[in-house]
Scaffold this active site. Sequence first.
Site, PDB file in Angstrom:
ATOM      1  N   HIS A  72       0.853  -1.199   0.000  1.00  0.00           N
ATOM      2  CA  HIS A  72       0.000   0.000   0.000  1.00  0.00           C
ATOM      3  C   HIS A  72       0.880   1.237   0.000  1.00  0.00           C
ATOM      4  CE1 HIS A  72      -4.215  -1.488   1.439  1.00  0.00           C
ATOM      5  NE2 HIS A  72      -3.763  -2.146   0.385  1.00  0.00           N
ATOM      6  N   TYR A 201      -9.168   5.530   7.706  1.00  0.00           N
ATOM      7  CA  TYR A 201      -9.291   5.868   9.133  1.00  0.00           C
ATOM      8  C   TYR A 201     -10.381   6.943   9.219  1.00  0.00           C
ATOM      9  CZ  TYR A 201      -4.815   3.545  10.139  1.00  0.00           C
ATOM     10  OH  TYR A 201      -3.812   2.619  10.288  1.00  0.00           O
ATOM     11  N   PRO A 293      -3.733   0.461  18.825  1.00  0.00           N
ATOM     12  CA  PRO A 293      -3.479   0.020  17.440  1.00  0.00           C
ATOM     13  C   PRO A 293      -3.724   1.097  16.377  1.00  0.00           C
ATOM     14  CG  PRO A 293      -5.388  -1.087  18.382  1.00  0.00           C
ATOM     15  CD  PRO A 293      -4.791  -0.293  19.471  1.00  0.00           C
ATOM     16  N   LYS A 297       1.371   0.073  15.116  1.00  0.00           N
ATOM     17  CA  LYS A 297       2.770  -0.004  15.555  1.00  0.00           C
ATOM     18  C   LYS A 297       3.105  -1.196  16.435  1.00  0.00           C
ATOM     19  CE  LYS A 297       4.005   3.344  13.212  1.00  0.00           C
ATOM     20  NZ  LYS A 297       4.413   2.782  11.923  1.00  0.00           N
ATOM     21  N   TYR A 385       4.213   6.642   9.958  1.00  0.00           N
ATOM     22  CA  TYR A 385       3.347   5.508   9.615  1.00  0.00           C
ATOM     23  C   TYR A 385       4.144   4.422   8.878  1.00  0.00           C
ATOM     24  CZ  TYR A 385      -0.962   3.024   8.454  1.00  0.00           C
ATOM     25  OH  TYR A 385      -1.958   2.068   8.378  1.00  0.00           O
TER      26      TYR A 385
HETATM   27  P1  FAS Z   1       2.293 -11.603  21.891  1.00  0.00           P
HETATM   28  O1  FAS Z   1       1.440 -11.166  22.986  1.00  0.00           O
HETATM   29  O2  FAS Z   1       1.878 -11.635  20.474  1.00  0.00           O
HETATM   30  O3  FAS Z   1       3.019 -12.986  22.186  1.00  0.00           O
HETATM   31  C1  FAS Z   1       3.417 -13.317  23.495  1.00  0.00           C
HETATM   32  C2  FAS Z   1       3.385 -14.844  23.594  1.00  0.00           C
HETATM   33  O4  FAS Z   1       3.870 -15.225  24.887  1.00  0.00           O
HETATM   34  C3  FAS Z   1       1.963 -15.401  23.488  1.00  0.00           C
HETATM   35  O5  FAS Z   1       1.931 -16.420  22.517  1.00  0.00           O
HETATM   36  C4  FAS Z   1       1.662 -15.930  24.890  1.00  0.00           C
HETATM   37  O6  FAS Z   1       0.850 -17.091  24.857  1.00  0.00           O
HETATM   38  C5  FAS Z   1       3.042 -16.239  25.410  1.00  0.00           C
HETATM   39  N1  FAS Z   1       3.147 -16.198  26.872  1.00  0.00           N
HETATM   40  C6  FAS Z   1       2.570 -15.319  27.723  1.00  0.00           C
HETATM   41  N2  FAS Z   1       2.921 -15.609  29.005  1.00  0.00           N
HETATM   42  C7  FAS Z   1       3.749 -16.700  28.950  1.00  0.00           C
HETATM   43  C8  FAS Z   1       4.423 -17.465  29.928  1.00  0.00           C
HETATM   44  N3  FAS Z   1       4.334 -17.150  31.224  1.00  0.00           N
HETATM   45  N4  FAS Z   1       5.175 -18.531  29.515  1.00  0.00           N
HETATM   46  C9  FAS Z   1       5.281 -18.826  28.197  1.00  0.00           C
HETATM   47  N5  FAS Z   1       4.657 -18.137  27.210  1.00  0.00           N
HETATM   48  C10 FAS Z   1       3.898 -17.082  27.596  1.00  0.00           C
HETATM   49  N6  FAS Z   1      -0.888  -4.416  16.736  1.00  0.00           N
HETATM   50  C11 FAS Z   1      -1.016  -3.754  15.572  1.00  0.00           C
HETATM   51  O7  FAS Z   1      -0.011  -3.262  15.043  1.00  0.00           O
HETATM   52  N7  FAS Z   1      -2.256  -3.626  14.967  1.00  0.00           N
HETATM   53  C12 FAS Z   1      -3.386  -4.200  15.507  1.00  0.00           C
HETATM   54  O8  FAS Z   1      -4.468  -4.078  14.967  1.00  0.00           O
HETATM   55  C13 FAS Z   1      -3.285  -4.906  16.713  1.00  0.00           C
HETATM   56  N8  FAS Z   1      -4.384  -5.505  17.276  1.00  0.00           N
HETATM   57  C14 FAS Z   1      -4.247  -6.169  18.476  1.00  0.00           C
HETATM   58  C15 FAS Z   1      -5.353  -6.795  19.100  1.00  0.00           C
HETATM   59  C16 FAS Z   1      -5.207  -7.460  20.331  1.00  0.00           C
HETATM   60  C17 FAS Z   1      -6.416  -8.121  20.982  1.00  0.00           C
HETATM   61  C18 FAS Z   1      -3.956  -7.504  20.961  1.00  0.00           C
HETATM   62  C19 FAS Z   1      -3.782  -8.192  22.306  1.00  0.00           C
HETATM   63  C20 FAS Z   1      -2.851  -6.903  20.354  1.00  0.00           C
HETATM   64  C21 FAS Z   1      -2.993  -6.237  19.101  1.00  0.00           C
HETATM   65  N9  FAS Z   1      -1.906  -5.648  18.467  1.00  0.00           N
HETATM   66  C22 FAS Z   1      -2.008  -4.983  17.296  1.00  0.00           C
HETATM   67  C23 FAS Z   1      -0.621  -5.714  19.045  1.00  0.00           C
HETATM   68  C24 FAS Z   1      -0.035  -7.086  18.721  1.00  0.00           C
HETATM   69  O9  FAS Z   1       0.003  -7.244  17.335  1.00  0.00           O
HETATM   70  C25 FAS Z   1       1.301  -7.152  19.405  1.00  0.00           C
HETATM   71  O10 FAS Z   1       2.045  -5.955  19.223  1.00  0.00           O
HETATM   72  C26 FAS Z   1       2.116  -8.326  18.956  1.00  0.00           C
HETATM   73  O11 FAS Z   1       1.353  -9.487  19.142  1.00  0.00           O
HETATM   74  C27 FAS Z   1       3.386  -8.327  19.802  1.00  0.00           C
HETATM   75  O12 FAS Z   1       3.979  -9.562  19.649  1.00  0.00           O
HETATM   76  P2  FAS Z   1       4.734 -10.254  20.907  1.00  0.00           P
HETATM   77  O13 FAS Z   1       5.620  -9.249  21.546  1.00  0.00           O
HETATM   78  O14 FAS Z   1       5.316 -11.512  20.351  1.00  0.00           O
HETATM   79  O15 FAS Z   1       3.596 -10.542  21.979  1.00  0.00           O
HETATM   80  C1  PHB Z   2      -5.598  -4.215  10.941  1.00  0.00           C
HETATM   81  O1  PHB Z   2      -5.700  -4.461   9.719  1.00  0.00           O
HETATM   82  O2  PHB Z   2      -5.849  -5.053  11.831  1.00  0.00           O
HETATM   83  C2  PHB Z   2      -5.144  -2.824  11.371  1.00  0.00           C
HETATM   84  C3  PHB Z   2      -4.665  -1.946  10.404  1.00  0.00           C
HETATM   85  C4  PHB Z   2      -4.242  -0.675  10.800  1.00  0.00           C
HETATM   86  C5  PHB Z   2      -4.307  -0.317  12.137  1.00  0.00           C
HETATM   87  C6  PHB Z   2      -4.787  -1.207  13.096  1.00  0.00           C
HETATM   88  C7  PHB Z   2      -5.211  -2.470  12.709  1.00  0.00           C
HETATM   89  O3  PHB Z   2      -3.912   0.940  12.513  1.00  0.00           O
END
Ligand code: FAS
Ligand code: PHB
Length: 390
Positions: A72, A201, A293, A297, A385
Amino acid sequence: MRTQVVIVGGGPSGLLLSQILNLRGIESVLLERQSEAHVLGRIRAGVLEQGLVDMLRAADVGERMDKEGIVHHGFDISCNGERHHINLSELTDGKSVMIYGQTEVTHDLYDARCKMNGNVINEAKNVALFDLETDHPSVIYEKDGKSHKIECDFVAGCDGFHGVSRGSIPTNILREYEKVYPFGWLGILSETPPVSDELIYNQHDHGFALCSMRNANLSRYYIQCSLEDKVEDWSDERFWEELKTRLPEDAAKSLVTGPSIEKSIAPLRSFVSEPMSYGRLFLAGDAAHIVPPTGAKGLNLAASDIHYLSSALIEFYSNGNERSLKIYSETALKRVWKAMRFSWSMTMMLHKFPENEGFGDRMQRTELEYLFSSKAAQTSLAENYVGLPY
Ligand code: FAS
Ligand code: PHB
């Protein structure tokens, strides 16, 4: 058992670190609390910065992304129905973002780990970290009812916001900074064609809405909702009606609706914990910081942390030099805080704040009017961005 690096957490942070270290001949054991199916079932981010795209390609994990991902070059911001294009590539000398779901990134990382016989242990329960302030830390975990101990040189805490690693840093050393927003995001996934070629957005009197996608027949939509809302309060019909209200007229008219295949509510917070290291423990990704989100980032910050941490570990194991490890926290936090600022500013600019009547509303409207009228303002937004340099 003994290894060089124990990685706690098998989300994108932990899996990417494990893959990069393995390619450089550095041994690691990754401990993930959940099953592989549970981890792969999560629906999260969708926008990859160029830095993460480059890292995945360099780690031999970019093939499917290059086939199925969508590049994009811009996105739209609509303000109460008036649409404005932000031309990312024009404003950043040709930079762009890749649309490719975090779910797919995680899938590709698991496949790559499996292909290289990476040591990934799923359903590892009750992980506990010991002797972090010495040069011989250890980790204990349980699997199938048996307790196991791993001696190692370093521990990478990649276990997300609710993990065990951040809590292993003594409270008299750990400093936490947090802002909780008074609303959440209700997100749905639907097997329908996206409403627009690029993301939209939307700032609206009813609240924020985002139109995103995963591919030509998989759309991802979000609307700002109350923290009191529950998923069961929102039927698909109610969701689509409210989304249409918040979209510009042309998008509302062309929106293709359909049954949701995933629906969830995520709270929004800005959170940073400092320092991101303690002795031989190094935090990365959501274990150390959470962004709303709005700026896309979260996943991308996890990537830059892993860039700094993997480079520092490679330097240590190549020539014994600990310098980059010693400055890891300071180096990572410089970029973390800049992404924190950007995500906060996008959230403040685009969401409806209940208490924001009067002055706050006028500031928000002026912020948007200034953005739409100033190339300098658009350039600043665009460079953040697409991703600031590592
Ligand atoms: P994660 O949380 O992805 O991974 C951590 C891992 O550690 C998990 O698999 C967990 O099971 C494991 N873990 C936890 N405790 C443990 C323990 N005690 N022992 C062993 N393992 C353990 N980011 C965006 O950029 N755009 C979005 O739209 C967006 N939407 C999101 C929606 C939700 C509901 C959430 C929670 C996050 C969202 N994020 C979004 C942010 C997300 O993408 C995170 O930044 C990304 O998953 C970060 O990756 P990790 O640091 O690997 O953490
Ligand atoms: C998504 O596609 O999940 C998404 C894209 C842009 C954002 C947040 C989430 O800023």
